[in-house]
Scaffold this active site. Structure first.
Site, mmCIF file in Angstrom:
data_model
loop_
_atom_site.group_PDB
_atom_site.id
_atom_site.type_symbol
_atom_site.label_atom_id
_atom_site.label_comp_id
_atom_site.label_asym_id
_atom_site.label_seq_id
_atom_site.Cartn_x
_atom_site.Cartn_y
_atom_site.Cartn_z
ATOM 1 N N TYR A 137 0.851 -1.186 0.000
ATOM 2 C CA TYR A 137 0.000 0.000 0.000
ATOM 3 C C TYR A 137 0.887 1.237 0.000
ATOM 4 O O TYR A 137 1.604 1.502 0.959
ATOM 5 C CB TYR A 137 -0.911 -0.060 1.229
ATOM 6 C CG TYR A 137 -1.809 1.110 1.495
ATOM 7 C CD1 TYR A 137 -2.075 2.092 0.546
ATOM 8 C CD2 TYR A 137 -2.446 1.230 2.732
ATOM 9 C CE1 TYR A 137 -2.916 3.147 0.816
ATOM 10 C CE2 TYR A 137 -3.284 2.280 3.025
ATOM 11 C CZ TYR A 137 -3.516 3.239 2.061
ATOM 12 O OH TYR A 137 -4.351 4.298 2.334
ATOM 13 N N LYS A 165 -1.669 -1.218 -3.892
ATOM 14 C CA LYS A 165 -2.695 -0.189 -3.741
ATOM 15 C C LYS A 165 -2.048 1.165 -3.968
ATOM 16 O O LYS A 165 -1.143 1.573 -3.232
ATOM 17 C CB LYS A 165 -3.341 -0.242 -2.359
ATOM 18 C CG LYS A 165 -4.396 0.848 -2.157
ATOM 19 C CD LYS A 165 -4.988 0.833 -0.760
ATOM 20 C CE LYS A 165 -5.941 2.012 -0.573
ATOM 21 N NZ LYS A 165 -6.503 2.087 0.794
#
Length: 312
Positions: A137, A165
């Protein structure tokens, strides 16, 4: 492992509801998980940034994951289990796996600002230890350090690292990662609602979404249309949702989305300190945006996943 989660579609970054004593409201949490599953989302992501993971104890963190796992029937649960140091992230990841998480979302270590070689070591340590699909992420606005394309490409080669992400706001970087990993079993997911459609257009597979907490059907319809190549329809829904995308980020996430959840009757707007309620100057606009979406709902945007729900 061969990744056993289809990381395409819509994965709401869930809120963590609190009662009047700032304890976790598990009944509302379970109801919300069931509501989102019924709306046609492709998975759920509890205890990420939107879930106020930074203000939860480790035990609370794991209890939220377990509650969401127990609440749903047929969608994967991807637990936010990152931290600013590797041993703590590993512990949270192991405990999340033990209570039934299907995958892990791992924010890059914040505050420490590791070099890229440190990021690789961090993620590979967790991926070597836990046999679950893992999503790295990238949100440099919160962490102070970006996961660069070369790093993402190197991590994509690990059998347990399944996706990225993207919340950098840099579409060029996102497109490069999608381009350079297109021969890998590796998903690039938008972490910024306003960039979900552009991200899919350059090779992304979907979104870990804040807006989907409030408008799951429309978000699923937009993403489903884009993944099916119907960009005219996807663009129309993107523009319908544009005012909501903007309204949900007038203050630090999850302040506005929790207010929106309360307006819609999905859960309380309470937050743990140091976060505070949405400023009054923004609430009327948020109410107006939500009312306009309710009035403007159409058959095309009410069908989740652009018809892909039937294929799940």
């Amino acid at each position: 492992m061969t990744h056993d989660i289809d990381l395409s579609g819509v994965f709401p970054a869930m809120c963590t509801p609190f009662d009047e004593n700032e304890r976790i409201d598990f009944e509302t949490l379970r109801e919300d998980a069931r509501r989102l599953e019924a709306a046609g989302v492709d998975g759920l992501v509890p205890v990420g940034s939107t879930g106020e993971s930074a203000t939860l104890s480790h035990d609370e963190h794991v209890e939220v994951v377990e509650a969401v796992v127990d609440a749903v029937d047929d969608v994967p649960v991807i637990a936010g289990s990152g931290s600013n140091n590797t041993p703590e992230a590993l512990e949270l990841s192991e405990r999340s796996a033990e209570v039934g998480a299907d995958g892990l979302l791992l924010i890059s270590p914040y505050y420490n600002k590791p070099e890229q070689r440190g990021l690789i070591e961090h993620y590979e340590t967790i991926a070597d230890a836990i046999d679950l699909p893992q999503i790295v992420y990238n949100v440099p606005s919160r962490t102070g350090r970006s996961i660069e394309p070369d790093t993402a490409v190197e991590l994509a080669a690990h059998e347990n690292i399944a996706g990225y992400k993207a919340a950098s706001g840099d579409l060029g970087q996102i497109g490069e990662i999608a381009e350079r990993t297109r021969d890998e079993e590796f998903a690039v997911l938008s972490g910024d609602d306003a960039l979900t459609l552009p991200t899919i257009s350059v090779g992304g597979t979907g979104t870990i979404s804040v807006a989907a907490n409030v408008e799951p059907e429309r978000t699923c319809a937009m993403v489903g249309a884009a993944l099916d190549g119907d960009y005219a329809r996807a663009r129309e829904i993107h523009h319908e949702l544009g005012p909501l995308f903007r309204a949900l980020f007038v203050e630090t996430n999850p302040i506005p989305v929790k207010e929106a959840m309360e307006i819609r009757g999905y859960g309380p707007a309470r937050l743990r300190s140091p976060l505070s309620r949405l400023s009054e100057e923004y609430r009327a606009d948020l109410e107006s945006v939500l009312a306009d979406l309710e009035e403007g709902e159409t058959e095309s945007t009410a069908v989740a996943n652009g018809g892909r729900e039937a294929d799940r």
